[in-house]
Design a protein around this motif. Structure first.
Motif, short mmCIF file in Angstrom:
data_model
loop_
_atom_site.label_atom_id
_atom_site.label_comp_id
_atom_site.label_asym_id
_atom_site.label_seq_id
_atom_site.Cartn_x
_atom_site.Cartn_y
_atom_site.Cartn_z
N ASP A 110 0.82 -1.21 0.00
CA ASP A 110 0.00 0.00 0.00
C ASP A 110 0.86 1.26 0.00
O ASP A 110 0.60 2.21 -0.75
N LYS A 111 1.88 1.30 0.85
CA LYS A 111 2.77 2.46 0.90
C LYS A 111 3.50 2.63 -0.42
O LYS A 111 3.64 3.73 -0.94
N SER A 113 2.66 1.66 -3.48
CA SER A 113 1.77 2.16 -4.53
C SER A 113 1.45 3.63 -4.34
O SER A 113 1.36 4.40 -5.30
N HIS A 114 1.26 4.05 -3.10
CA HIS A 114 0.88 5.43 -2.81
C HIS A 114 2.05 6.39 -3.08
O HIS A 114 1.90 7.40 -3.77
N VAL A 115 3.22 6.08 -2.55
CA VAL A 115 4.37 6.97 -2.68
C VAL A 115 4.85 7.05 -4.12
O VAL A 115 5.27 8.10 -4.59
N SER A 117 3.01 6.62 -6.85
CA SER A 117 1.82 6.64 -7.70
C SER A 117 2.04 7.29 -9.06
O SER A 117 1.32 7.01 -10.00
#
Length: 147
Positions: A110-111, A113-115, A117
């Motif tokens: 999750d981290k 993919s978010h960072v 993106s």
């Protein structure tokens, strides 16, 4: 990218078979060594350009060889002509964080993919080959599919 199909293939072929686990581990170690070597090298592997430094594909092939035996064979490094546009710039930045936090970011789907993106549209952990002790990623290995 069909993550479920890839996960099923990964699980059926690699997780249950020790020989495949060893091959994946060998590939991971080779990739880690390659990354470390690429970070240390300068010319001729990285050559200057207007935007900074860019990977010299012919030198890459000379130094590291074929990327994967399952990919189509690339031309001989001496006669290398790139039929596709390849972009591999080299950038250096300093981050004001502890190295362990960077590892945590890369190991957390999750981290990650978010960072990242702006570069990653989908990321999924397909399987975990070796786990870490509580709070420690030393020796941990997971296989991810990233689009």
């Amino acid at each position: 990218m069909d993550f479920e199909r890839e996960r099923n293939l990964f699980v059926s072929v690699s997780v249950g078979t020790e020989a495949y686990k060893i091959k994946i581990l060998d590939l991971a170690i080779a990739a880690m060594n390659e990354l470390a070597n690429m970070a240390i090298e300068n010319e001729p592997l990285w050559h200057p350009c207007i935007a900074g430094r860019i990977l010299n594909c012919a030198e890459y092939i000379k130094k590291f060889g074929q990327v994967d035996s399952h990919f189509p064979v690339l031309p001989n490094a001496e006669t290398y002509t790139n039929p596709l546009q390849t972009e591999a710039p080299r950038e250096t930045r300093f981050l004001a964080v502890q190295p362990v936090h960077i590892v945590e970011l890369l190991m957390n789907n999750d981290k990650y993919s978010h960072v990242l993106s702006n570069m990653v549209s989908k990321a999924k952990v397909l399987g975990v080959l070796s786990t870490q002790a509580q709070g420690d990623y030393n020796g941990a290995l997971q296989v991810m599919a990233i689009e």
